[in-house]
Design an enzyme around this catalytic site. Structure first.
Site, PDB file in Angstrom:
ATOM      1  N   ALA A  24     102.991  96.644   8.725  1.00  0.00           N
ATOM      2  CA  ALA A  24     101.541  96.491   8.563  1.00  0.00           C
ATOM      3  C   ALA A  24     101.128  96.273   7.110  1.00  0.00           C
ATOM      4  O   ALA A  24     100.279  95.433   6.814  1.00  0.00           O
ATOM      5  CB  ALA A  24     100.838  97.718   9.127  1.00  0.00           C
ATOM      6  N   PRO A 183      72.781  79.324  14.343  1.00  0.00           N
ATOM      7  CA  PRO A 183      71.826  79.103  15.424  1.00  0.00           C
ATOM      8  C   PRO A 183      70.472  79.783  15.254  1.00  0.00           C
ATOM      9  O   PRO A 183      69.514  79.389  15.918  1.00  0.00           O
ATOM     10  CB  PRO A 183      72.552  79.677  16.645  1.00  0.00           C
ATOM     11  CG  PRO A 183      73.461  80.717  16.084  1.00  0.00           C
ATOM     12  CD  PRO A 183      73.887  80.201  14.742  1.00  0.00           C
ATOM     13  N   ASP A 206      65.441  72.509   7.430  1.00  0.00           N
ATOM     14  CA  ASP A 206      64.929  72.056   8.723  1.00  0.00           C
ATOM     15  C   ASP A 206      64.038  73.092   9.373  1.00  0.00           C
ATOM     16  O   ASP A 206      64.089  74.250   9.025  1.00  0.00           O
ATOM     17  CB  ASP A 206      66.116  71.899   9.682  1.00  0.00           C
ATOM     18  CG  ASP A 206      66.621  70.489   9.709  1.00  0.00           C
ATOM     19  OD1 ASP A 206      65.950  69.624   9.131  1.00  0.00           O
ATOM     20  OD2 ASP A 206      67.688  70.271  10.306  1.00  0.00           O
ATOM     21  N   LYS A 228      58.034  69.127   7.495  1.00  0.00           N
ATOM     22  CA  LYS A 228      56.637  68.841   7.146  1.00  0.00           C
ATOM     23  C   LYS A 228      56.454  67.422   6.618  1.00  0.00           C
ATOM     24  O   LYS A 228      55.359  67.027   6.241  1.00  0.00           O
ATOM     25  CB  LYS A 228      56.154  69.841   6.084  1.00  0.00           C
ATOM     26  CG  LYS A 228      56.122  71.266   6.558  1.00  0.00           C
ATOM     27  CD  LYS A 228      54.692  71.694   6.933  1.00  0.00           C
ATOM     28  CE  LYS A 228      54.670  72.990   7.716  1.00  0.00           C
ATOM     29  NZ  LYS A 228      55.196  74.120   6.966  1.00  0.00           N
ATOM     30  N   GLY A 259      69.929  73.606  10.957  1.00  0.00           N
ATOM     31  CA  GLY A 259      70.202  74.550  12.041  1.00  0.00           C
ATOM     32  C   GLY A 259      71.556  74.256  12.674  1.00  0.00           C
ATOM     33  O   GLY A 259      71.976  73.105  12.769  1.00  0.00           O
ATOM     34  N   THR A 289      77.419  76.417  15.825  1.00  0.00           N
ATOM     35  CA  THR A 289      76.488  75.563  16.546  1.00  0.00           C
ATOM     36  C   THR A 289      75.861  76.285  17.732  1.00  0.00           C
ATOM     37  O   THR A 289      76.525  77.061  18.426  1.00  0.00           O
ATOM     38  CB  THR A 289      77.184  74.266  17.014  1.00  0.00           C
ATOM     39  OG1 THR A 289      76.282  73.535  17.849  1.00  0.00           O
ATOM     40  CG2 THR A 289      78.452  74.554  17.813  1.00  0.00           C
ATOM     41  N   MET A 343      68.397  69.838  23.529  1.00  0.00           N
ATOM     42  CA  MET A 343      67.150  69.053  23.548  1.00  0.00           C
ATOM     43  C   MET A 343      66.857  68.555  24.968  1.00  0.00           C
ATOM     44  O   MET A 343      66.382  67.425  25.140  1.00  0.00           O
ATOM     45  CB  MET A 343      67.253  67.859  22.577  1.00  0.00           C
ATOM     46  CG  MET A 343      67.490  68.288  21.145  1.00  0.00           C
ATOM     47  SD  MET A 343      67.705  66.891  20.025  1.00  0.00           S
ATOM     48  CE  MET A 343      69.427  66.492  20.302  1.00  0.00           C
TER      49      MET A 343
HETATM   50  N1  SAH Z   1      72.700  71.074  14.792  1.00  0.00           N
HETATM   51  C1  SAH Z   1      72.154  71.972  15.788  1.00  0.00           C
HETATM   52  C2  SAH Z   1      71.508  71.225  16.921  1.00  0.00           C
HETATM   53  C3  SAH Z   1      70.326  70.372  16.488  1.00  0.00           C
HETATM   54  S1  SAH Z   1      69.521  69.591  17.839  1.00  0.00           S
HETATM   55  C4  SAH Z   1      73.268  72.893  16.283  1.00  0.00           C
HETATM   56  O1  SAH Z   1      74.465  72.636  16.028  1.00  0.00           O
HETATM   57  O2  SAH Z   1      72.940  73.904  16.920  1.00  0.00           O
HETATM   58  C5  SAH Z   1      68.293  70.772  18.209  1.00  0.00           C
HETATM   59  C6  SAH Z   1      68.573  71.446  19.519  1.00  0.00           C
HETATM   60  O3  SAH Z   1      69.543  72.471  19.342  1.00  0.00           O
HETATM   61  C7  SAH Z   1      67.409  72.177  20.135  1.00  0.00           C
HETATM   62  O4  SAH Z   1      66.558  71.298  20.831  1.00  0.00           O
HETATM   63  C8  SAH Z   1      68.112  73.098  21.091  1.00  0.00           C
HETATM   64  O5  SAH Z   1      68.568  72.413  22.225  1.00  0.00           O
HETATM   65  C9  SAH Z   1      69.330  73.480  20.289  1.00  0.00           C
HETATM   66  N2  SAH Z   1      69.123  74.745  19.553  1.00  0.00           N
HETATM   67  C10 SAH Z   1      69.167  74.928  18.218  1.00  0.00           C
HETATM   68  N3  SAH Z   1      69.010  76.225  17.914  1.00  0.00           N
HETATM   69  C11 SAH Z   1      68.869  76.878  19.078  1.00  0.00           C
HETATM   70  C12 SAH Z   1      68.704  78.250  19.441  1.00  0.00           C
HETATM   71  N4  SAH Z   1      68.624  79.219  18.520  1.00  0.00           N
HETATM   72  N5  SAH Z   1      68.610  78.567  20.753  1.00  0.00           N
HETATM   73  C13 SAH Z   1      68.697  77.612  21.696  1.00  0.00           C
HETATM   74  N6  SAH Z   1      68.864  76.312  21.410  1.00  0.00           N
HETATM   75  C14 SAH Z   1      68.960  75.949  20.114  1.00  0.00           C
END
Ligand code: SAH
Length: 413
Positions: A24, A183, A206, A228, A259, A289, A343
């Site tokens: 270990a 997320p 974003d 915006k 995101g 994601t 989406m």
């Molecule tokens: N790049 C992002 C996705 C961008 S597209 C990723 O990898 O998560 C945007 C879509 O992501 C939203 O319309 C939804 O479908 C999903 N999304 C992003 N954050 C979310 C969350 N916290 N809960 C549920 N869906 C989410």
């Protein structure tokens, strides 16, 4: 031993370090030695599977037997990682005779060198010795790690490493980092993403980026809210590309915070190309994601042994009958695994109808996860046949992920 230890940073690149023992302790020490570039010789009759994997990968040399004095030929440092005090003492005796520093896991008072508790922040390494008490060292290290995270955020105390020029602090060449923010839960950004965010001069964020991450930026950071920007989506994207390029060419370190993951329906590729075209260096930091994290947050694994051996992530942004849609919904209907639709709320009725029309069973379990990993997360569970109608009654809203497949019930007791 009463004197204080004398701290050093050993530069081990290409230098022989002998580790005696394959259990270990060795498993915990070897990775940092390899990371420091050491030429590691492991002496032990048996190894843990983790060490075995590193040997198999050709990262270090292993002699599968007990220690003999000749093992220290050419060594700069010895790590004794065995429990047997007699055997350990004989290794350190050989090391002492040859004037080789010796770290002892079994007996700190007998050791000629101590391993500090360490925290690393980009170019800065903080090493803490606790006067022979490893717990004290770790407690102090944890406190410093927290403090550094805050100080880095407020005044960039550790300097700013520049990937393109290797300079820190002072004059910098501008650059861009495309960073996945995760997320929604601010704790789900990666360690590297967080560090770069604390070093940024400009942050272009974003709509889906966790607000709390932005809350912690230094006051002098220019924050551009990309959601915006007036104009339509394609013009807005051009504007964003222009902002990234302009600020970077003016010398700023720009973090483009997105995101989830930057490349999952995030237009990260377009931004990378725009920067590349303008000669601006770009780093990409992947993110957690929502396509995987949102199901997980609702207790749904995207794969599960014996249930789903594939998962497909698809955009539901365009209606299935839209001529611009690149998604083969008819083909997706024939898959047995998990379908994750991003989406997809607006077109959900048309999407589910199309999947059913092409053969996916209306009984297939389905779920919608809204604002996953945040305080306002909501989950709707239903079936492919009913979920669009249920969605209307439940009044869920974007951002939400739709999950279709038997995994939806896989972990339900
Ligand atoms: N790049 C992002 C996705 C961008 S597209 C990723 O990898 O998560 C945007 C879509 O992501 C939203 O319309 C939804 O479908 C999903 N999304 C992003 N954050 C979310 C969350 N916290 N809960 C549920 N869906 C989410």
């Amino acid at each position: 031993m009463t004197s204080n230890p004398y701290p050093l940073g050993l530069r081990l690149d290409g230098r022989r370090v002998v580790v005696v023992g394959g259990g270990a302790v060795a498993t915990r020490r070897v990775p940092a030695l390899l990371d420091a570039g050491a030429d590691v010789l492991l002496v032990a009759p048996e190894l843990t599977p983790a060490l075995r994997a590193r040997v198999d990968a050709g990262r270090l040399h292993w002699v599968p037997r007990r220690f003999v004095p000749e093992d220290l030929d050419g060594a700069w440092l010895v790590q004794v990682a065995i429990d047997d005090p007699m055997a350990a003492a004989s290794v350190s005796a050989v090391a002492a005779e040859r004037r080789i520093f010796c770290v002892r896991a079994d007996d700190r008072t007998a050791a000629t060198a101590w391993t500090p508790a360490v925290t690393r922040h980009g170019p800065v390494t903080v090493a803490v010795l606790g006067g022979g008490d490893p717990r004290r060292a770790m407690t102090v290290r944890d406190a410093i790690r927290d403090l550094l995270a805050v100080r880095l955020a407020t005044d960039g105390i550790a300097g700013r490493p520049d990937a393109s020029t290797g300079t820190t602090g002072g004059r910098r060449t501008g650059r861009v980092a495309l960073v996945g923010a995760g997320p929604g839960d601010p704790e789900l950004i990666t360690v590297r993403g967080w560090r770069l965010l604390t070093e940024a001069d400009v942050v272009v964020a974003d709509r889906l980026v966790p607000g709390l991450l932005l809350d912690e930026l230094r006051p002098d950071v220019e924050l551009v809210d990309a959601s915006k920007i007036p104009y339509g989506p394609s013009r807005a994207q051009e504007e964003i590309n222009q902002i990234l390029v302009d600020r970077a060419l003016a010398g700023a370190f720009v973090v483009r915070l997105k995101g989830g993951d930057p490349y999952v329906f995030g237009r990260g590729g377009e931004e990378l190309l725009a920067c590349a075209e303008a000669g601006v260096p770009v780093t990409v930091v992947p993110g957690v994601t929502s396509s995987i994290a949102a199901p997980a947050a609702a207790g749904i694994p995207v794969t599960h042994r014996g249930v789903a051996h594939e998962f497909t992530v698809v955009s539901g942004h365009l209606a299935p009958d839209s001529p611009a849609s690149l998604v083969r919904w008819d083909a997706l209907a024939g898959l047995r695994g998990t379908l994750v639709i991003l989406m997809g709320l607006k077109n959900l009725a048309a999407i589910t109808a199309t999947l059913i029309a092409h053969g996916r069973s209306p009984q297939t379990p389905a779920a919608v996860v809204q604002e996953a990993t945040t305080g306002t997360q909501r989950v709707l569970r239903s079936t492919l046949g009913e979920i669009a109608a249920d969605l209307r009654t439940a009044d869920l809203r974007p951002p939400a992920v739709v999950v279709v497949g038997d995994v939806v019930g896989a972990l339900d007791g």
